[in-house]
Write a protein that holds these residues in place. Structure first.
Motif, PDB file in Angstrom:
ATOM      1  N   ILE A 116       0.891  -1.160   0.000  1.00  0.00           N
ATOM      2  CA  ILE A 116       0.000   0.000   0.000  1.00  0.00           C
ATOM      3  C   ILE A 116       0.933   1.213   0.000  1.00  0.00           C
ATOM      4  N   VAL A 117       1.473   1.513  -1.172  1.00  0.00           N
ATOM      5  CA  VAL A 117       2.557   2.490  -1.295  1.00  0.00           C
ATOM      6  C   VAL A 117       2.153   3.846  -0.704  1.00  0.00           C
ATOM      7  N   ALA A 118       0.941   4.278  -0.996  1.00  0.00           N
ATOM      8  CA  ALA A 118       0.472   5.599  -0.547  1.00  0.00           C
ATOM      9  C   ALA A 118      -0.501   5.451   0.624  1.00  0.00           C
ATOM     10  N   GLN A 119      -0.159   4.595   1.562  1.00  0.00           N
ATOM     11  CA  GLN A 119      -1.047   4.321   2.691  1.00  0.00           C
ATOM     12  C   GLN A 119      -1.441   5.597   3.434  1.00  0.00           C
ATOM     13  N   ASP A 121      -1.582   8.582   2.340  1.00  0.00           N
ATOM     14  CA  ASP A 121      -2.448   9.423   1.511  1.00  0.00           C
ATOM     15  C   ASP A 121      -3.888   8.905   1.525  1.00  0.00           C
ATOM     16  N   LEU A 122      -4.064   7.592   1.598  1.00  0.00           N
ATOM     17  CA  LEU A 122      -5.412   7.041   1.719  1.00  0.00           C
ATOM     18  C   LEU A 122      -6.052   7.476   3.034  1.00  0.00           C
ATOM     19  N   ILE A 123      -5.264   7.430   4.093  1.00  0.00           N
ATOM     20  CA  ILE A 123      -5.769   7.854   5.407  1.00  0.00           C
ATOM     21  C   ILE A 123      -6.159   9.324   5.362  1.00  0.00           C
ATOM     22  N   HIS A 124      -5.287  10.146   4.764  1.00  0.00           N
ATOM     23  CA  HIS A 124      -5.546  11.583   4.672  1.00  0.00           C
ATOM     24  C   HIS A 124      -6.809  11.866   3.864  1.00  0.00           C
ATOM     25  N   TRP A 125      -6.946  11.194   2.722  1.00  0.00           N
ATOM     26  CA  TRP A 125      -8.138  11.352   1.869  1.00  0.00           C
ATOM     27  C   TRP A 125      -9.407  11.028   2.643  1.00  0.00           C
ATOM     28  N   HIS A 126      -9.383   9.892   3.313  1.00  0.00           N
ATOM     29  CA  HIS A 126     -10.583   9.436   4.003  1.00  0.00           C
ATOM     30  C   HIS A 126     -10.944  10.369   5.166  1.00  0.00           C
ATOM     31  N   GLU A 127      -9.924  10.813   5.902  1.00  0.00           N
ATOM     32  CA  GLU A 127     -10.192  11.689   7.048  1.00  0.00           C
ATOM     33  C   GLU A 127     -10.641  13.078   6.612  1.00  0.00           C
ATOM     34  N   LYS A 128     -10.080  13.568   5.520  1.00  0.00           N
ATOM     35  CA  LYS A 128     -10.391  14.925   5.089  1.00  0.00           C
ATOM     36  C   LYS A 128     -11.699  15.005   4.321  1.00  0.00           C
ATOM     37  N   THR A 129     -11.998  13.997   3.507  1.00  0.00           N
ATOM     38  CA  THR A 129     -13.168  14.087   2.630  1.00  0.00           C
ATOM     39  C   THR A 129     -14.335  13.198   3.058  1.00  0.00           C
ATOM     40  N   GLY A 130     -14.050  12.132   3.784  1.00  0.00           N
ATOM     41  CA  GLY A 130     -15.098  11.174   4.109  1.00  0.00           C
ATOM     42  C   GLY A 130     -15.530  10.328   2.929  1.00  0.00           C
ATOM     43  N   TYR A 133     -12.441   4.898  -0.913  1.00  0.00           N
ATOM     44  CA  TYR A 133     -11.271   4.593  -1.732  1.00  0.00           C
ATOM     45  C   TYR A 133     -11.216   3.091  -1.964  1.00  0.00           C
ATOM     46  N   GLY A 134     -10.465   2.712  -2.994  1.00  0.00           N
ATOM     47  CA  GLY A 134     -10.231   1.308  -3.287  1.00  0.00           C
ATOM     48  C   GLY A 134      -8.766   1.088  -3.604  1.00  0.00           C
ATOM     49  N   ILE A 135      -8.325  -0.149  -3.485  1.00  0.00           N
ATOM     50  CA  ILE A 135      -6.910  -0.494  -3.684  1.00  0.00           C
ATOM     51  C   ILE A 135      -6.830  -1.537  -4.791  1.00  0.00           C
ATOM     52  N   TYR A 136      -5.958  -1.288  -5.780  1.00  0.00           N
ATOM     53  CA  TYR A 136      -6.017  -2.037  -7.032  1.00  0.00           C
ATOM     54  C   TYR A 136      -4.694  -2.707  -7.379  1.00  0.00           C
ATOM     55  N   GLY A 137      -4.634  -4.023  -7.237  1.00  0.00           N
ATOM     56  CA  GLY A 137      -3.503  -4.791  -7.750  1.00  0.00           C
ATOM     57  C   GLY A 137      -2.206  -4.588  -6.999  1.00  0.00           C
ATOM     58  N   ILE A 138      -2.220  -4.824  -5.669  1.00  0.00           N
ATOM     59  CA  ILE A 138      -1.004  -4.640  -4.876  1.00  0.00           C
ATOM     60  C   ILE A 138      -0.512  -5.967  -4.313  1.00  0.00           C
ATOM     61  N   THR A 139       0.761  -5.964  -3.910  1.00  0.00           N
ATOM     62  CA  THR A 139       1.291  -7.014  -3.051  1.00  0.00           C
ATOM     63  C   THR A 139       1.189  -6.517  -1.617  1.00  0.00           C
ATOM     64  N   PHE A 140       0.895  -7.422  -0.701  1.00  0.00           N
ATOM     65  CA  PHE A 140       0.779  -7.077   0.715  1.00  0.00           C
ATOM     66  C   PHE A 140       1.795  -7.919   1.478  1.00  0.00           C
ATOM     67  N   PRO A 141       3.007  -7.393   1.719  1.00  0.00           N
ATOM     68  CA  PRO A 141       4.076  -8.199   2.301  1.00  0.00           C
ATOM     69  C   PRO A 141       4.341  -7.877   3.777  1.00  0.00           C
ATOM     70  N   SER A 159      -1.860  -1.153   8.631  1.00  0.00           N
ATOM     71  CA  SER A 159      -2.166  -1.439   7.225  1.00  0.00           C
ATOM     72  C   SER A 159      -3.478  -2.201   7.089  1.00  0.00           C
ATOM     73  N   VAL A 160      -3.722  -3.121   7.996  1.00  0.00           N
ATOM     74  CA  VAL A 160      -4.978  -3.871   7.963  1.00  0.00           C
ATOM     75  C   VAL A 160      -6.160  -2.928   8.169  1.00  0.00           C
ATOM     76  N   GLU A 161      -6.008  -1.936   9.029  1.00  0.00           N
ATOM     77  CA  GLU A 161      -7.072  -0.947   9.225  1.00  0.00           C
ATOM     78  C   GLU A 161      -7.369  -0.208   7.920  1.00  0.00           C
ATOM     79  N   VAL A 162      -6.320   0.113   7.171  1.00  0.00           N
ATOM     80  CA  VAL A 162      -6.506   0.786   5.882  1.00  0.00           C
ATOM     81  C   VAL A 162      -7.228  -0.133   4.904  1.00  0.00           C
ATOM     82  N   LEU A 163      -6.882  -1.413   4.894  1.00  0.00           N
ATOM     83  CA  LEU A 163      -7.585  -2.377   4.046  1.00  0.00           C
ATOM     84  C   LEU A 163      -9.054  -2.466   4.441  1.00  0.00           C
TER      85      LEU A 163
END
Length: 423
Positions: A116-119, A121-130, A133-141, A159-163
């Motif tokens: 989740i390279v921009a993890q 940024d996803l948190i920021h987006w969700h907190e600021k805008t409500g 978001y979706g996550i497309y074609g990643i490895t989760f290591p 990271s699991v919380e972001v998922l």
């Protein structure tokens, strides 16, 4: 439609309708997607993620308005993307365009990547805008490919919380999906979803044809070979990146072990067919590796049919060369991905430091073309497999085409999910 799929689609459609209603969005205007992608330009695979996802969106959601939020689009990549995808907006970090995208876009789509390279940024987006978001074609290591140690349990929990807060998560290899589930991830949709780079169709045929002509490489009469060290030595190509003694030591320890099977494959191809072999890079560090570990160690009689590319190239030229080849093999991942995306046979040789992304070859039906350098038995079968592709091109192409068809079927399914969210 399976009951589980129906329930997912119904809940996502309801989420989309509630979203548009709560935001006061005009019901008839096109959906607006903010694509978080474009991680770096020193690797043609990292470049390929973005045009791949953009192509999938254009094919399956042509009405959508897309804004790209990149990490890096230097070296002319920004102009290339705008030229390839007219109407694409680019909103760089800290820009007024990004502020506007936060206000106007309905959905943030995190593009393909090694994690989740921009993890954040996803948190920021969700907190600021409500907004979702979706996550497309990643490895989760547990251990990222750029790290020598595993992430802490606290980092994995975050990271699991972001998922969990994502409308959907598509993992580019099933082992990542299994890990996420084992850690308690429970996004409404969690499935295998191919790396976006499979759909990359950037082309630069003029450069490719000139290069092939210069080196007397005929269409369909050569294979491509990609070298790679265990850890990319970014300190040799990125200003300000500190030398990493631990990674360097590991590279030195394993570089002969990881490239000897590639040289053996080249020797077998040259001695048993009339094909040539092009040793070429996926990132800016690999020209030197190819020269040192492959070209300089080949017998003189073999070397006569081997071409070494001494300089880096961008994705369009690389793809235009790959599609004119008889296939590709080596220690990288995204050049094989781009090959299969165009029905070109490709062998992946992986090792533990690359995380689990290589196992996507099993997921798309190409397990026979996946080899682990950390297995002596598997290493011994690399050369014979490459030779078989060279000697039986039609069968190899049919196998690649079958994998390509499976990937495209999954791409369609992922876009149906996105359309449901945006309903």
């Amino acid at each position: 439609m399976h009951r589980r799929t129906f329930l997912h689609a119904s809940s996502l459609s309801a989420l989309g309708l509630a979203l548009r209603s709560s935001l006061g969005a005009e019901p008839n205007r096109p959906p607006r997607i903010l694509l978080r992608s474009s991680w770096q330009t020193v690797n043609i695979g990292d470049i390929a993620h973005t045009p791949g996802v953009l192509r999938i969106l254009k094919q399956h959601l042509p009405e959508a308005e897309v804004t790209l939020w990149p990490s890096s689009v230097d070296n002319g990549v920004d102009e290339l993307l705008v030229r390839e995808f007219p109407g694409l907006k680019i909103a760089k970090k800290g820009s007024k365009e990004l502020d506007q995208a936060f206000q106007e876009c309905d959905f943030l789509l995190h593009g393909s990547g090694a994690s989740i390279v921009a993890q954040n940024d996803l948190i920021h987006w969700h907190e600021k805008t409500g907004k979702p978001y979706g996550i497309y074609g990643i490895t989760f290591p547990r251990k990222k490919s750029s790290s020598t140690s595993a992430q802490s349990e606290e980092a994995m929990r975050k990271s699991v919380e972001v998922l969990n807060k994502a409308s959907f998560v598509y993992f580019r290899d099933s082992k990542s999906l299994e890990l996420a589930k084992s850690l308690g991830a429970k996004s409404p949709v969690m499935e295998f979803g191919p790396d976006g780079a499979f759909a990359c169709d950037l082309r630069d045929p003029d450069l490719a044809k000139a290069f092939l002509a210069q080196h007397d490489l005929e269409e369909g009469k050569f294979l491509c070979c990609i070298p790679r060290l265990r850890y990319t030595p970014y300190w040799t190509i990125k200003e300000g990146r500190a030398f990493d003694a631990k990674k360097h030591a590991r590279n030195e320890e394993m570089k002969e072990h990881d490239h000897a099977p590639l040289r053996e494959a080249i020797i077998e191809v040259v001695k048993n067919t009339d094909l040539k072999v092009l040793v070429c890079p996926e990132d800016r560090t690999q020209m030197k590796v190819g020269k040192e570990m492959i070209v300089d160690k080949l017998p003189a009689d073999v070397l006569k049919r081997v071409v070494w590319r001494p300089d880096y190239w961008l994705t369009g030229e690389a793809v235009s060369v790959y599609v004119r080849s008889a296939g590709l093999f080596g220690n990288e991942m995204h050049s094989p991905i781009m090959c299969i995306g165009h029905g070109v046979p490709a062998v992946v040789c992986r090792f533990d430091e690359q995380t689990t992304k290589g196992f996507m070859w099993e997921d798309i039906g190409l397990g026979e073309w996946l080899f682990d350098h950390d297995s002596a038995d598997e290493q011994q079968r690399i050369a014979s497999t490459v030779l078989d592709i060279a000697q039986n091109p039609e069968a190899a192409k049919a196998k690649a085409a079958q994998a390509k068809a499976f990937v495209e079927k999954r791409q369609l399914a992922t876009m149906k999910t996105l359309r449901s969210v945006l309903a």
